[in-house]
Design an enzyme around this catalytic site. Structure first.
Site, mmCIF file in Angstrom:
data_model
loop_
_atom_site.group_PDB
_atom_site.id
_atom_site.type_symbol
_atom_site.label_atom_id
_atom_site.label_comp_id
_atom_site.label_asym_id
_atom_site.label_seq_id
_atom_site.Cartn_x
_atom_site.Cartn_y
_atom_site.Cartn_z
ATOM 1 N N LYS A 182 0.958 -1.034 -0.065
ATOM 2 C CA LYS A 182 0.208 -0.239 -0.122
ATOM 3 C C LYS A 182 1.033 1.206 -0.170
ATOM 4 O O LYS A 182 1.504 1.618 0.884
ATOM 5 C CB LYS A 182 -0.837 0.078 1.182
ATOM 6 C CG LYS A 182 -1.973 1.004 1.363
ATOM 7 C CD LYS A 182 -2.486 1.586 2.629
ATOM 8 C CE LYS A 182 -1.649 2.642 3.183
ATOM 9 N NZ LYS A 182 -1.242 3.648 2.176
ATOM 10 N N GLU A 255 11.052 1.628 9.399
ATOM 11 C CA GLU A 255 11.915 2.309 9.317
ATOM 12 C C GLU A 255 11.288 3.664 9.266
ATOM 13 O O GLU A 255 10.376 4.228 8.789
ATOM 14 C CB GLU A 255 12.227 2.043 7.694
ATOM 15 C CG GLU A 255 13.167 0.838 7.410
ATOM 16 C CD GLU A 255 14.652 0.815 8.148
ATOM 17 O OE1 GLU A 255 14.810 1.876 8.734
ATOM 18 O OE2 GLU A 255 14.923 -0.286 7.816
ATOM 19 N N CYS A 289 14.622 10.690 5.549
ATOM 20 C CA CYS A 289 14.683 10.340 7.022
ATOM 21 C C CYS A 289 16.309 10.731 7.369
ATOM 22 O O CYS A 289 16.314 10.951 8.498
ATOM 23 C CB CYS A 289 14.356 8.908 6.980
ATOM 24 S SG CYS A 289 15.201 7.751 5.779
ATOM 25 N N GLU A 387 12.016 16.978 13.950
ATOM 26 C CA GLU A 387 12.309 16.408 12.664
ATOM 27 C C GLU A 387 11.558 17.357 11.477
ATOM 28 O O GLU A 387 10.465 17.365 11.215
ATOM 29 C CB GLU A 387 11.993 15.287 12.368
ATOM 30 C CG GLU A 387 12.330 14.689 10.871
ATOM 31 C CD GLU A 387 12.009 13.152 10.543
ATOM 32 O OE1 GLU A 387 10.831 13.148 10.897
ATOM 33 O OE2 GLU A 387 12.480 12.650 9.826
HETATM 34 P P1 NAD Z 1 3.147 8.415 7.747
HETATM 35 O O1 NAD Z 1 3.619 7.489 9.046
HETATM 36 O O2 NAD Z 1 2.271 9.517 7.550
HETATM 37 O O3 NAD Z 1 2.611 7.530 6.335
HETATM 38 C C1 NAD Z 1 3.467 6.318 6.076
HETATM 39 C C2 NAD Z 1 2.323 5.279 5.382
HETATM 40 O O4 NAD Z 1 1.791 4.824 6.586
HETATM 41 C C3 NAD Z 1 1.502 5.919 4.448
HETATM 42 O O5 NAD Z 1 1.397 4.631 3.459
HETATM 43 C C4 NAD Z 1 0.325 6.010 5.131
HETATM 44 O O6 NAD Z 1 -0.920 5.731 4.430
HETATM 45 C C5 NAD Z 1 0.373 4.756 6.111
HETATM 46 N N1 NAD Z 1 -0.539 5.023 7.280
HETATM 47 C C6 NAD Z 1 -0.962 5.983 8.004
HETATM 48 N N2 NAD Z 1 -1.752 5.480 9.197
HETATM 49 C C7 NAD Z 1 -1.500 4.353 9.265
HETATM 50 C C8 NAD Z 1 -2.101 3.447 10.003
HETATM 51 N N3 NAD Z 1 -2.866 3.520 11.090
HETATM 52 N N4 NAD Z 1 -1.952 2.079 9.998
HETATM 53 C C9 NAD Z 1 -0.800 1.603 8.940
HETATM 54 N N5 NAD Z 1 -0.482 2.553 8.113
HETATM 55 C C10 NAD Z 1 -0.717 3.825 8.163
HETATM 56 O O7 NAD Z 1 4.730 9.084 7.043
HETATM 57 P P2 NAD Z 1 5.273 9.770 5.853
HETATM 58 O O8 NAD Z 1 4.608 11.331 6.377
HETATM 59 O O9 NAD Z 1 4.483 9.164 4.570
HETATM 60 O O10 NAD Z 1 6.510 9.756 5.692
HETATM 61 C C11 NAD Z 1 7.507 10.527 6.416
HETATM 62 C C12 NAD Z 1 8.238 9.933 7.475
HETATM 63 O O11 NAD Z 1 8.662 8.825 7.100
HETATM 64 C C13 NAD Z 1 9.353 10.942 8.392
HETATM 65 O O12 NAD Z 1 9.114 10.670 9.731
HETATM 66 C C14 NAD Z 1 10.392 10.220 7.731
HETATM 67 O O13 NAD Z 1 11.644 10.384 8.455
HETATM 68 C C15 NAD Z 1 10.137 8.803 7.557
HETATM 69 N N6 NAD Z 1 10.973 8.069 6.668
HETATM 70 C C16 NAD Z 1 11.770 7.163 7.078
HETATM 71 C C17 NAD Z 1 12.685 6.268 6.330
HETATM 72 C C18 NAD Z 1 13.624 5.292 7.199
HETATM 73 O O14 NAD Z 1 13.958 4.582 6.251
HETATM 74 N N7 NAD Z 1 13.810 5.245 8.270
HETATM 75 C C19 NAD Z 1 12.607 6.511 5.042
HETATM 76 C C20 NAD Z 1 11.706 7.476 4.564
HETATM 77 C C21 NAD Z 1 10.671 8.241 5.392
#
Ligand code: NAD
Length: 483
Positions: A182, A255, A289, A387
């Site tokens: 997803k 991650e 990230c 962040e």
């Molecule tokens: P997010 O947590 O808002 O969303 C990530 C995914 O989770 C999306 O597909 C979203 O639809 C889904 N989601 C939302 N609510 C959910 C739930 N209750 N249950 C399951 N899935 C759900 O994150 P984002 O805003 O898309 O991404 C930014 C964040 O990601 C930043 O904090 C960044 O640091 C982190 N990030 C980490 C890495 C890493 O490898 N550590 C890499 C890229 C981004």
């Protein structure tokens, strides 16, 4: 905006886009808007998968699992290499689509992301987890095997949808699992396209893609037929994934976010580092990230460093990612843009020194945020503690190495960090004390197929990449035979 790059690939980016379920391309009753962040115009309609369609995708992945798991690993690997070839054939289309939906510059970051992702798929296809013989005596054998888990649920974010998505697909499939993915609702299109391409190659149900709202993610984390969740996203959502995944004790890889420190020691050969650290902090407009999010520079060089950093930053153009002159694209979505607005307001309200940027021009059509440098804000300021996930960076002076190590570690995050200094041993000694999953010394952002990557503390659980990352898609199974 130039159209030259779009013409070259002669593909209609408005779609239609379809879900991939059980080897079929599936339409939905509902769709949702996907915006081009450089213009905020609607780019395309994405299919909004229903709860029933998610059920079908999970059922298809479950049905496909036994035959896929039983297939010879080299046969699976060969199919994954064929997939890399097919992605390569669609490379230009994926790069342009990535720029249009995510915003990152086509000529640099988008090309780099898609090329790296294809390289990853091709190389991971060759990786295996060999049987380990622990004991082999006259009368007894002990062997460790790695067996696939079953259906893996993959949930991805909007900052690197192609790379982070395919980082999950390749190791999941090569180890014999099937997948339901997803993508983020902000950037579903590239994932739907690489899903469509996969249907020509893999047996039905091996890779299923369902786009839609966050509730589909929650449905996956709760689902009893899903054995593992591989999640990349924010720490807040990661906690929800872990709580809900406990229902059937899912394997979970998280991650999550980071607040990486870069420490420039007093003896650093700092001038050549300025450009490197600029891109480490601002690449992908800071929506990364592992972006350097706090730069600590020894007070003896801090003023000169800030001056040179500002000079370099002025040479980088912020604009539409389709323009070949653009170095940094827009912020991917309005939600993140508004979060940044609040952070900029806080910097202004507190009167911190801002030698570059500082004001977002809200009259622009796209989500453009200027490169902003905050000079020496206090350690407890929002810009140091949070962040930002945008093009704003604090550069902070320090006097004492013990003090800077303590500051770097004073964070709930522990994703990565870097240390820069001429005396390599002294720099390594500092690096060893950083509480992070990855640390670089006099280099930054090196990744590799065989290099595990993961966060400490609240930056995550488990790793991706390397043998350890592959093993996270498997169960350890111990066989003992009496001879
Ligand atoms: P997010 O947590 O808002 O969303 C990530 C995914 O989770 C999306 O597909 C979203 O639809 C889904 N989601 C939302 N609510 C959910 C739930 N209750 N249950 C399951 N899935 C759900 O994150 P984002 O805003 O898309 O991404 C930014 C964040 O990601 C930043 O904090 C960044 O640091 C982190 N990030 C980490 C890495 C890493 O490898 N550590 C890499 C890229 C981004």
């Amino acid at each position: 905006m130039t159209t030259e790059n779009i013409d070259r690939v002669s593909v209609d980016f408005t779609g239609p886009y379809k879900l991939s379920i059980g080897g079929r391309l599936v339409e939905t009753n509902q769709t949702f808007d996907v915006f081009n962040p450089a213009t905020n115009e609607v780019l395309a309609q994405a299919p909004e998968g229903s709860a029933e369609q998610m059920e079908e995708a999970i059922a298809a992945a479950k049905a496909a699992f036994p035959a896929w798991a039983a297939m010879d690993a080299d046969e699976r690997g060969a199919l994954i290499e064929t997939y890399a070839d097919a992605l390569e054939a669609h490379k230009d289309e994926l790069i342009t689509l990535l720029t249009l939906e995510q915003g990152k510059p086509r000529h640099s970051m988008a090309t780099g992301e898609v090329e790296a992702a294809i390289f990853w798929v091709r190389e991971v296809a060759k990786r295996r987890l060999p049987v380990e013989v622990i004991e082999d005596t006259d009368d007894h054998v002990v062997e460790i095997h790695h067996t696939p888990l079953g259906v893996v649920g993959a949930i991805t974010p909007w900052n690197f949808p192609v790379l982070l998505g395919l980082w999950k697909v390749a190791p999941c499939l090569v180890t014999g699992n099937t997948m339901v993915m997803k993508p983020s609702p902000y950037t579903p299109l590239t994932t739907l396209r690489f899903g469509e391409i996969a249907q020509q190659i893999f047996p039905a149900g091996v890779l299923n893609i369902v786009s839609g709202g966050n509730e589909l993610g929650a449905q996956m984390t709760e689902h009893p037929a899903i054995a593992k969740i591989s999640f990349t996203g924010s720490t807040a959502t990661g906690k929800k994934v872990m709580a809900s995944g406990s229902s059937n004790l899912k394997r979970i890889t998280l991650e999550l976010g980071g607040n990486d420190a870069a420490i420039v020691l007093a003896d650093a050969d700092w001038e050549p580092i300025v450009e490197t650290l600029f891109w480490a902090a601002f690449g992908n407009s800071g929506q990364w990230c592992i972006a350097s999010k706090r730069v600590y520079v020894h007070s003896s060089i801090h003023a000169d460093f800030v001056k040179a950093f500002v000079e370099y930053a002025k040479s980088v153009k912020v604009g539409d990612g389709m323009d070949p002159e653009t170095g940094l694209g827009p912020i991917q979505n309005k939600m993140q843009y508004e979060k940044l607005q609040s952070l900029f307001d806080d910097v202004k309200a507190n009167g911190y020194k801002v030698p570059l940027g500082g004001t977002i021009d809200t009259s622009l059509a796209g989500n453009f945020v200027p490169v902003t440098i905050v000079d020496n804000p206090p350690e407890d300021s929002r810009i140091v503690k949070e962040e930002p996930f945008g093009p704003i960076l604090p550069i902070i002076a320090f006097d004492d190495v013990e003090e800077v190590i303590a500051k770097a570690n004073d964070s709930e995050f522990g994703l990565a960090g870097s240390v820069w200094g001429r005396d390599r041993d002294a720099a390594i000694a500092v690096a060893k004390r950083l509480e992070t999953g990855t640390v670089w010394v006099n280099e930054i952002h090196i990744h590799g197929i065989d290099i595990p990557f993961g966060g400490h503390k609240q930056s995550g659980m488990g790793v991706e990449n390397g043998a350890e990352g592959l093993a996270e898609f498997t169960n350890t199974k111990t066989y003992m035979f009496h001879k």
